[in-house]
Design a protein around this motif. Structure first.
Motif, PDB file in Angstrom:
ATOM      1  N   VAL A   1      -8.584  -9.853  -1.673  1.00 58.02           N
ATOM      2  CA  VAL A   1      -8.429  -8.965  -2.829  1.00 58.02           C
ATOM      3  C   VAL A   1      -7.629  -7.731  -2.421  1.00 58.02           C
ATOM      4  N   GLN A   2      -7.061  -7.069  -3.416  1.00 58.28           N
ATOM      5  CA  GLN A   2      -6.446  -5.762  -3.205  1.00 58.28           C
ATOM      6  C   GLN A   2      -7.453  -4.700  -3.618  1.00 58.28           C
ATOM      7  N   VAL A   3      -7.499  -3.618  -2.856  1.00 59.22           N
ATOM      8  CA  VAL A   3      -8.469  -2.550  -3.076  1.00 59.22           C
ATOM      9  C   VAL A   3      -7.736  -1.231  -3.264  1.00 59.22           C
ATOM     10  N   HIS A   4      -8.230  -0.418  -4.190  1.00 59.06           N
ATOM     11  CA  HIS A   4      -7.711   0.927  -4.423  1.00 59.06           C
ATOM     12  C   HIS A   4      -8.891   1.886  -4.311  1.00 59.06           C
ATOM     13  N   LEU A   5      -8.824   2.820  -3.362  1.00 64.97           N
ATOM     14  CA  LEU A   5      -9.907   3.779  -3.139  1.00 64.97           C
ATOM     15  C   LEU A   5      -9.657   5.074  -3.885  1.00 64.97           C
ATOM     16  N   LYS A   6     -10.701   5.626  -4.467  1.00 64.94           N
ATOM     17  CA  LYS A   6     -10.637   6.934  -5.118  1.00 64.94           C
ATOM     18  C   LYS A   6     -11.873   7.721  -4.716  1.00 64.94           C
TER      19      LYS A   6
ATOM     20  N   ILE B   1     -14.320   2.169  -5.640  1.00 66.79           N
ATOM     21  CA  ILE B   1     -13.414   1.133  -5.162  1.00 66.79           C
ATOM     22  C   ILE B   1     -13.048   0.266  -6.356  1.00 66.79           C
ATOM     23  N   TYR B   2     -11.750   0.153  -6.602  1.00 70.71           N
ATOM     24  CA  TYR B   2     -11.237  -0.690  -7.674  1.00 70.71           C
ATOM     25  C   TYR B   2     -10.662  -1.938  -7.031  1.00 70.71           C
ATOM     26  N   ILE B   3     -11.147  -3.106  -7.445  1.00 66.66           N
ATOM     27  CA  ILE B   3     -10.741  -4.371  -6.839  1.00 66.66           C
ATOM     28  C   ILE B   3      -9.973  -5.193  -7.852  1.00 66.66           C
TER      29      ILE B   3
ATOM     30  N   PHE C   1      -4.674  -1.491  -0.436  1.00 66.43           N
ATOM     31  CA  PHE C   1      -4.613  -2.354   0.740  1.00 66.43           C
ATOM     32  C   PHE C   1      -5.396  -3.624   0.472  1.00 66.43           C
ATOM     33  N   GLU C   2      -5.277  -4.579   1.367  1.00 68.78           N
ATOM     34  CA  GLU C   2      -5.930  -5.873   1.188  1.00 68.78           C
ATOM     35  C   GLU C   2      -7.094  -6.033   2.157  1.00 68.78           C
ATOM     36  N   ILE C   3      -8.170  -6.622   1.639  1.00 72.58           N
ATOM     37  CA  ILE C   3      -9.325  -7.013   2.445  1.00 72.58           C
ATOM     38  C   ILE C   3      -9.803  -8.357   1.913  1.00 72.58           C
ATOM     39  N   SER C   4     -10.844  -8.869   2.503  1.00 74.81           N
ATOM     40  CA  SER C   4     -11.475 -10.084   1.975  1.00 74.81           C
ATOM     41  C   SER C   4     -12.933  -9.792   1.671  1.00 74.81           C
ATOM     42  N   LEU C   5     -13.336 -10.171   0.469  1.00 72.32           N
ATOM     43  CA  LEU C   5     -14.746 -10.097   0.105  1.00 72.32           C
ATOM     44  C   LEU C   5     -15.454 -11.328   0.654  1.00 72.32           C
TER      45      LEU C   5
END
Length: 108
Positions: free
Chosen positions: A89-94, A106-108, A75-79
């Motif tokens: 940025v796009q974020v991938h949670l594990k 968190i992979y950005i 998903f997308e968020i803003s740093l």
């Protein structure tokens, strides 16, 4: 793979990686610190994740961090950079294990 080898591997990635426990950054690679305009050698040892997430994205990210069904989702968020700039940025949670239970990568 030994822990230090794994850390070295993650630190060499061109994408940002953050290890969280209780919404606190316990470790982040050099690419993450560069994204938020902080020199890796002057990065804090422990820092609240919210310090680096744009206020408009905080609720979205924290909700997904706490939702087990969001793991693996992209998903997308803003740093928020040190100069207060918003960076989409796009974020991938594990999920990962920690001595106190489940932590998040968190992979950005």
């Amino acid at each position: 793979m030994k822990t230090q080898e794994y850390i070295n591997l993650l630190d060499a990635l061109p994408d940002g990686v953050v290890y969280l426990n209780d919404q606190t950054i316990h470790w982040a690679n050099a690419a993450f610190w560069k994204l938020v305009d902080i020199k890796p050698n002057s990065a804090p040892s422990l820092a609240p994740l919210s310090d680096y997430i744009h206020p408009a994205s905080q609720e979205c990210l924290l909700t997904r961090i706490n939702a087990h069904d969001a793991l693996g989702e992209i998903f997308e968020i803003s740093l928020l950079s040190a100069s207060q700039e918003s960076l989409p940025v796009q974020v991938h949670l594990k999920a990962t294990q920690s001595p106190t239970g489940t932590a998040r990568m968190i992979y950005i």
